[in-house]
Design a protein around this motif. Structure first.
Motif, PDB file in Angstrom:
ATOM      1  N   PHE A  33       0.822  -1.211   0.000  1.00 24.07           N
ATOM      2  CA  PHE A  33       0.000   0.000   0.000  1.00 24.07           C
ATOM      3  C   PHE A  33       0.857   1.263   0.000  1.00 24.07           C
ATOM      4  CE2 PHE A  33      -2.578  -3.289   1.973  1.00 24.07           C
ATOM      5  CZ  PHE A  33      -3.820  -3.118   1.380  1.00 24.07           C
ATOM      6  N   GLN A  34       0.227   2.368  -0.396  1.00 24.65           N
ATOM      7  CA  GLN A  34       0.857   3.687  -0.357  1.00 24.65           C
ATOM      8  C   GLN A  34       1.286   4.046   1.065  1.00 24.65           C
ATOM      9  OE1 GLN A  34      -1.754   6.665  -1.894  1.00 24.65           O
ATOM     10  NE2 GLN A  34      -0.512   8.378  -1.239  1.00 24.65           N
ATOM     11  N   SER A  35       0.485   3.659   2.057  1.00 22.51           N
ATOM     12  CA  SER A  35       0.750   4.034   3.451  1.00 22.51           C
ATOM     13  C   SER A  35       1.664   3.043   4.176  1.00 22.51           C
ATOM     14  CB  SER A  35      -0.579   4.119   4.207  1.00 22.51           C
ATOM     15  OG  SER A  35      -1.217   2.845   4.201  1.00 22.51           O
ATOM     16  N   TYR A  36       2.139   1.992   3.467  1.00 18.95           N
ATOM     17  CA  TYR A  36       3.004   0.934   3.999  1.00 18.95           C
ATOM     18  C   TYR A  36       2.243  -0.031   4.908  1.00 18.95           C
ATOM     19  CZ  TYR A  36       6.203   4.735   2.734  1.00 18.95           C
ATOM     20  OH  TYR A  36       6.822   5.771   2.101  1.00 18.95           O
ATOM     21  N   ALA A  37       1.312   0.494   5.751  1.00 22.78           N
ATOM     22  CA  ALA A  37       0.456  -0.346   6.605  1.00 22.78           C
ATOM     23  C   ALA A  37       1.266  -1.328   7.453  1.00 22.78           C
ATOM     24  CB  ALA A  37      -0.564  -1.102   5.734  1.00 22.78           C
ATOM     25  N   LEU A  38       2.324  -0.839   8.080  1.00 24.52           N
ATOM     26  CA  LEU A  38       3.124  -1.673   8.983  1.00 24.52           C
ATOM     27  C   LEU A  38       2.530  -1.629  10.391  1.00 24.52           C
ATOM     28  CD1 LEU A  38       6.706  -0.578   7.847  1.00 24.52           C
ATOM     29  CD2 LEU A  38       5.401  -2.564   7.074  1.00 24.52           C
ATOM     30  N   TYR A  39       2.731  -2.699  11.137  1.00 24.01           N
ATOM     31  CA  TYR A  39       2.271  -2.741  12.527  1.00 24.01           C
ATOM     32  C   TYR A  39       3.296  -2.020  13.405  1.00 24.01           C
ATOM     33  CZ  TYR A  39      -0.892  -6.288  10.713  1.00 24.01           C
ATOM     34  OH  TYR A  39      -1.847  -6.948   9.980  1.00 24.01           O
ATOM     35  N   PRO A  40       2.916  -0.899  14.036  1.00 25.75           N
ATOM     36  CA  PRO A  40       3.906  -0.077  14.756  1.00 25.75           C
ATOM     37  C   PRO A  40       4.487  -0.752  15.983  1.00 25.75           C
ATOM     38  CG  PRO A  40       1.678   0.741  15.144  1.00 25.75           C
ATOM     39  CD  PRO A  40       1.562  -0.307  14.089  1.00 25.75           C
ATOM     40  N   ASN A  41       3.753  -1.706  16.566  1.00 26.27           N
ATOM     41  CA  ASN A  41       4.238  -2.355  17.786  1.00 26.27           C
ATOM     42  C   ASN A  41       5.109  -3.571  17.513  1.00 26.27           C
ATOM     43  OD1 ASN A  41       1.909  -3.578  16.719  1.00 26.27           O
ATOM     44  ND2 ASN A  41       1.551  -4.692  18.629  1.00 26.27           N
ATOM     45  N   MET A  42       5.292  -3.897  16.226  1.00 26.83           N
ATOM     46  CA  MET A  42       6.108  -5.064  15.858  1.00 26.83           C
ATOM     47  C   MET A  42       7.446  -4.617  15.287  1.00 26.83           C
ATOM     48  SD  MET A  42       3.496  -7.631  13.899  1.00 26.83           S
ATOM     49  CE  MET A  42       1.961  -8.208  14.626  1.00 26.83           C
ATOM     50  N   THR A  43       8.452  -5.469  15.455  1.00 26.21           N
ATOM     51  CA  THR A  43       9.746  -5.201  14.821  1.00 26.21           C
ATOM     52  C   THR A  43       9.627  -5.463  13.321  1.00 26.21           C
ATOM     53  OG1 THR A  43      10.513  -7.472  15.048  1.00 26.21           O
ATOM     54  CG2 THR A  43      10.972  -5.965  16.889  1.00 26.21           C
ATOM     55  N   VAL A  44      10.671  -5.095  12.587  1.00 27.74           N
ATOM     56  CA  VAL A  44      10.713  -5.358  11.140  1.00 27.74           C
ATOM     57  C   VAL A  44      10.558  -6.849  10.868  1.00 27.74           C
ATOM     58  CG1 VAL A  44      12.250  -5.365   9.125  1.00 27.74           C
ATOM     59  CG2 VAL A  44      12.035  -3.299  10.550  1.00 27.74           C
ATOM     60  N   ALA A  45      11.297  -7.676  11.611  1.00 26.15           N
ATOM     61  CA  ALA A  45      11.231  -9.128  11.417  1.00 26.15           C
ATOM     62  C   ALA A  45       9.814  -9.646  11.664  1.00 26.15           C
ATOM     63  CB  ALA A  45      12.225  -9.827  12.334  1.00 26.15           C
ATOM     64  N   GLU A  46       9.165  -9.120  12.702  1.00 26.29           N
ATOM     65  CA  GLU A  46       7.806  -9.565  13.024  1.00 26.29           C
ATOM     66  C   GLU A  46       6.802  -9.114  11.970  1.00 26.29           C
ATOM     67  OE1 GLU A  46       8.325  -9.593  17.912  1.00 26.29           O
ATOM     68  OE2 GLU A  46       7.618  -7.794  16.883  1.00 26.29           O
ATOM     69  N   ASN A  47       7.000  -7.903  11.434  1.00 26.32           N
ATOM     70  CA  ASN A  47       6.131  -7.423  10.366  1.00 26.32           C
ATOM     71  C   ASN A  47       6.242  -8.311   9.127  1.00 26.32           C
ATOM     72  OD1 ASN A  47       4.478  -4.727  10.349  1.00 26.32           O
ATOM     73  ND2 ASN A  47       6.217  -4.323  11.721  1.00 26.32           N
ATOM     74  N   ILE A  48       7.471  -8.687   8.784  1.00 22.76           N
ATOM     75  CA  ILE A  48       7.680  -9.505   7.591  1.00 22.76           C
ATOM     76  C   ILE A  48       7.092 -10.896   7.765  1.00 22.76           C
ATOM     77  CG2 ILE A  48       9.462 -10.615   6.162  1.00 22.76           C
ATOM     78  CD1 ILE A  48      11.213  -8.130   6.635  1.00 22.76           C
ATOM     79  N   SER A  49       7.215 -11.429   8.956  1.00 25.26           N
ATOM     80  CA  SER A  49       6.799 -12.819   9.175  1.00 25.26           C
ATOM     81  C   SER A  49       5.332 -12.974   9.593  1.00 25.26           C
ATOM     82  CB  SER A  49       7.683 -13.476  10.237  1.00 25.26           C
ATOM     83  OG  SER A  49       7.476 -12.867  11.498  1.00 25.26           O
ATOM     84  N   PHE A  50       4.645 -11.842   9.796  1.00 23.28           N
ATOM     85  CA  PHE A  50       3.291 -11.910  10.344  1.00 23.28           C
ATOM     86  C   PHE A  50       2.343 -12.749   9.466  1.00 23.28           C
ATOM     87  CE2 PHE A  50      -1.046 -10.189  10.933  1.00 23.28           C
ATOM     88  CZ  PHE A  50      -1.204 -10.492  12.277  1.00 23.28           C
ATOM     89  N   GLY A  51       2.394 -12.518   8.160  1.00 26.14           N
ATOM     90  CA  GLY A  51       1.518 -13.260   7.259  1.00 26.14           C
ATOM     91  C   GLY A  51       1.808 -14.749   7.283  1.00 26.14           C
ATOM     92  N   LEU A  52       3.084 -15.086   7.424  1.00 33.32           N
ATOM     93  CA  LEU A  52       3.475 -16.505   7.484  1.00 33.32           C
ATOM     94  C   LEU A  52       2.968 -17.139   8.779  1.00 33.32           C
ATOM     95  CD1 LEU A  52       7.167 -16.125   6.243  1.00 33.32           C
ATOM     96  CD2 LEU A  52       5.174 -16.799   4.897  1.00 33.32           C
ATOM     97  N   GLU A  53       3.034 -16.346   9.844  1.00 32.49           N
ATOM     98  CA  GLU A  53       2.561 -16.844  11.141  1.00 32.49           C
ATOM     99  C   GLU A  53       1.052 -17.128  11.088  1.00 32.49           C
ATOM    100  OE1 GLU A  53       2.754 -15.473  15.845  1.00 32.49           O
ATOM    101  OE2 GLU A  53       3.853 -14.349  14.316  1.00 32.49           O
TER     102      GLU A  53
END
Length: 369
Positions: A81-101
């Motif tokens: 998305f244009q807004s990136y839509a990252l989870y602010p309370n998660m680390t980069v690693a957790e954001n990347i792996s969230f969908g896999l989890e």
């Protein structure tokens, strides 16, 4: 990766039709860009592909599967998305792996996938940081990493670079292109930036008012625009539209321009002008086809010189934009910086009409197709 077929897709809100029968097919591994001004329907079409919007009519197929009414989770797509839509309370690693989890992928596989994506995007040193500690470009890479970790059939990018500054946009454009070349994934990408469209796409769909005006490769659309809208929207600076009168000349047809003095220029598809003799049309000519006199072009079939008065000059380093006026039309010419041109001065310019196109003034449609 998978192919995509958009078959006569329409979208209505009440009586207002936003998409008016869109037909696009792209092959597996192709990079398609939807481009157009704000409100043209490109984001609505993207959301329809993603399953975030229901279509009013038509079908959407990903591969051989009809997903017109499938939920987003059943389409096997990933969206950036244009807004990136990252989870602010998660680390980069957790954001990347969230969908896999969420998909119950085992922890070891998740960690391996995060590392693979981090290496690919060169963000390994950021894995323990949170989004607030990242720059805009770094957040964009994380958002891309989260999509890449999924390994879906298709990636959808919704104006992913519009929040970045100009220099970073250019860098990220290059990264996205490298990524596509490396992975060979199917990508649908929405932007209003025609330079992004020209540099990234295998094919471009130019949209206006809920309709596809033209679908083709970047070069096809640049050299052979279907109408005035496409010609004016694609290219920076935009194509010049020069008023010209169709005249008979030596048993054929040519175009008369009212520069400092009337000048007749040849046209590559002269037979197409027969119905317009004595009438005014618009000559479409890219700025790079109007230059200072160039000795190697002298005597060429579609090359003519004319005197024009300079209104403004815009030095750009590698070249200078010389702005003149023919009848009531402002004309941009791309000249060598060493060529003496100053406001108010009458100078000689060379018109190369070998790639010129002609448009009907009333309809805006190209008349030499």
């Amino acid at each position: 990766m998978a192919s995509l077929t958009i078959d006569n897709v329409k979208k209505r809100y009440g009586q207002t039709e936003i998409l008016k029968g869109i037909n696009i097919s792209i092959a597996a591994g192709e990079f398609l860009i939807l481009v157009g001004p704000s409100g043209c329907g490109k984001s609505t079409l993207m959301n329809s592909i993603a399953g975030l919007e229901d279509v009013s009519e038509g079908r959407i197929l990903i591969g051989d599967k009809d997903v017109t009414f499938a939920s987003p989770k059943d389409r096997d797509i990933a969206m950036v998305f244009q807004s990136y839509a990252l989870y602010p309370n998660m680390t980069v690693a957790e954001n990347i792996s969230f969908g896999l989890e969420m998909r119950k992928v085992p922890k070891e596989e998740r960690e391996a996938e995060v590392q693979r994506v981090a290496d690919m995007l060169q963000i390994g040193h950021l894995l323990k940081r949170k989004p607030a500690q990242l720059s805009g470009g770094q957040r964009q890479r994380v958002a891309m990493g989260r999509a890449l970790a999924r390994r879906p059939k298709m990636y959808l990018f919704d104006e992913p670079l519009s929040n970045l500054d100009a220099k970073l946009r250019v860098e990220m454009r290059t990264e996205i292109k490298k990524l596509h070349q490396k992975l060979g994934t199917t990508i649908v990408y929405v932007t209003h930036d025609q330079i992004e469209a020209m540099t990234l796409a295998d094919r471009i769909a130019v949209m206006k008012d809920g309709e596809v005006q033209q679908l083709g490769t970047p070069q096809e659309i640049y050299d052979n625009p279907a109408n005035l809208f496409v010609a004016g929207f694609m290219g920076s600076p935009a194509m010049n539209f020069v008023p010209a009168k169709v005249v008979e000349q030596n048993g054929s047809y040519a175009l008369e321009l009212q520069a400092a003095a009337p000048t007749v220029v040849p046209f590559p598809k002269a037979e197409k002008l027969a119905a317009y003799v004595g009438k005014s049309i618009l000559l479409g000519l890219r700025p790079e086809m109007i230059t200072e006199p160039q000795p190697h072009k002298e005597g060429a079939e579609f090359v003519t010189t004319a005197n024009v008065e300079v209104e403004v000059t815009e030095p750009m380093g590698a070249d200078t934009m010389v702005i003149t006026r023919i009848q009531d039309a402002e004309v941009n010419c791309r000249c060598n910086p060493a060529y003496p041109a100053a406001p108010g001065k009458v100078i000689e310019l060379m018109f190369d009409t070998s790639k010129a196109v002609a448009f009907d003034e009333a309809t805006g449609q190209r008349i030499d197709l």
